[in-house]
Enzyme design. Structure first.
Site, PDB file in Angstrom:
ATOM      1  N   HIS A  76       0.813  -1.219   0.000  1.00 35.46           N
ATOM      2  CA  HIS A  76       0.000   0.000   0.000  1.00 35.46           C
ATOM      3  C   HIS A  76       0.844   1.266   0.000  1.00 35.46           C
ATOM      4  O   HIS A  76       0.329   2.350  -0.265  1.00 35.46           O
ATOM      5  CB  HIS A  76      -1.011  -0.011   1.158  1.00 35.46           C
ATOM      6  CG  HIS A  76      -0.458   0.326   2.503  1.00 35.46           C
ATOM      7  ND1 HIS A  76      -0.206  -0.611   3.477  1.00 35.46           N
ATOM      8  CD2 HIS A  76      -0.131   1.516   3.052  1.00 35.46           C
ATOM      9  CE1 HIS A  76       0.247  -0.017   4.565  1.00 35.46           C
ATOM     10  NE2 HIS A  76       0.298   1.283   4.337  1.00 35.46           N
ATOM     11  N   ASP A 124      -0.053  -7.567   1.601  1.00 33.31           N
ATOM     12  CA  ASP A 124       0.452  -6.191   1.677  1.00 33.31           C
ATOM     13  C   ASP A 124       1.977  -6.206   1.751  1.00 33.31           C
ATOM     14  O   ASP A 124       2.576  -5.925   2.796  1.00 33.31           O
ATOM     15  CB  ASP A 124      -0.158  -5.483   2.891  1.00 33.31           C
ATOM     16  CG  ASP A 124       0.064  -3.976   2.860  1.00 33.31           C
ATOM     17  OD1 ASP A 124       0.542  -3.465   1.827  1.00 33.31           O
ATOM     18  OD2 ASP A 124      -0.255  -3.321   3.871  1.00 33.31           O
ATOM     19  N   GLY A 216       2.810   6.724   8.871  1.00 33.83           N
ATOM     20  CA  GLY A 216       4.212   6.992   8.578  1.00 33.83           C
ATOM     21  C   GLY A 216       5.116   5.827   8.910  1.00 33.83           C
ATOM     22  O   GLY A 216       6.261   5.781   8.477  1.00 33.83           O
ATOM     23  N   SER A 218       4.152   2.671   8.204  1.00 33.56           N
ATOM     24  CA  SER A 218       3.827   1.622   7.253  1.00 33.56           C
ATOM     25  C   SER A 218       5.061   1.142   6.500  1.00 33.56           C
ATOM     26  O   SER A 218       5.942   1.926   6.152  1.00 33.56           O
ATOM     27  CB  SER A 218       2.825   2.130   6.215  1.00 33.56           C
ATOM     28  OG  SER A 218       1.538   2.156   6.738  1.00 33.56           O
ATOM     29  N   GLY A 219       5.074  -0.155   6.213  1.00 32.41           N
ATOM     30  CA  GLY A 219       6.158  -0.725   5.430  1.00 32.41           C
ATOM     31  C   GLY A 219       7.399  -1.032   6.228  1.00 32.41           C
ATOM     32  O   GLY A 219       8.275  -1.774   5.772  1.00 32.41           O
TER      33      GLY A 219
END
Length: 276
Positions: A76, A124, A216, A218-219
């Protein structure tokens, strides 16, 4: 940005993206709800993923350096058409310490199962091929990945790291933060009063109390201690619409050990394409 799930009486639905969104982010002061500022470069595989807007780049997500030319992040974060770059060896987004390595992204590989309209469906995960190879040193190192299928026990010691918001709707952090998120096993996380059926077997939960990931983050990695060494067991994916650190709504991560074979297939295919 962590994807934001808003709970209804029937199910958890994807409504919006938590603000330090992977695609849209701005600079500010702190991230990771709770926790503390990490010792500079103590998580040397952590990267800042940034997108270009005009003449400037802006942090939007975290990620993990898994090979000298590869970064692992959330799908995402990169499922829009943008110009991306990765900063390795970063600690303070607002200053240059000389330890940073700036890399452009030459190719984005998103898992074919990813559906941007349903983060709770899973998949994801994405891989970024860097335009050049990272130089490994005391500031930049590779993250260690778990073996295929490995599932850690309840309360395993884990930390989330990132530059995300320090509270729901709060400000971002210029400095990398870390927060202790003990792992929540699948049975607990999918029980009534927790996430229920929203969390799939290819996900892993961490926290559920005062500390959490937020926009912020994420990932970025969920770093879990196994036999005296940290392994990246999760990729920050989503939190509850009730708030980043809503009670019994742990931060949800893509379970890395469920996607080792896919990542291997991408790197092998990419190697073939680049060398024919």
């Amino acid at each position: 940005m962590l994807r934001l799930l808003v709970l209804t009486s029937l199910a958890a639905l994807v409504l919006a993206e938590l603000e330090p969104q992977p695609r849209y982010l701005e600079d500010s002061l702190e991230r990771v709800v709770g926790g503390e500022v990490a010792r500079p470069n103590s998580w040397p595989w952590q990267i800042s993923l940034q997108y270009r807007s005009g003449s400037r780049y802006h942090h939007t997500c975290g990620g993990t350096l898994i090979e000298r030319g590869w970064v692992m992040t959330a799908a995402h974060c990169v499922d829009s058409s943008r110009t991306w770059r990765v900063i390795l060896g970063e600690h303070d987004l607002n200053s240059n310490s000389g330890s940073e390595q700036i890399m452009t992204v030459s190719q984005v590989y998103i898992h074919p199962g990813w559906n941007s309209g349903s983060v709770s469906a899973g998949f994801d995960i994405a891989l970024l091929r860097l335009s050049s190879l990272a130089t490994l040193n005391s500031y930049v190192q590779l993250g260690s990945l778990p073996p295929t299928g490995q599932i850690l026990p309840h309360n395993n010691l884990c930390y989330i790291t990132g530059w995300g918001r320090t509270s729901t709707g709060g400000s971002l952090s210029a400095q990398l933060k870390q927060a202790y998120l003990p792992l929540v096993d699948h049975k607990t996380c999918t029980s009534n009063g927790w996430w229920g059926s929203t969390v799939k077997a290819t996900m892993v939960c961490g926290g559920g109390g005062a500390e959490a990931g937020c926009n912020g983050d994420s990932g970025g990695p969920l770093n879990c201690l196994v036999n005296g060494r940290y392994y990246v067991h999760g990729i920050a994916s989503f939190v509850s619409g009730l708030g980043c650190n809503a009670v019994r709504k742990p931060t949800v991560f893509t379970r890395v050990s469920a996607y080792i074979n896919w990542m291997d297939s991408v790197s092998i295919r990419d190697m073939y394409i680049y060398h024919i």
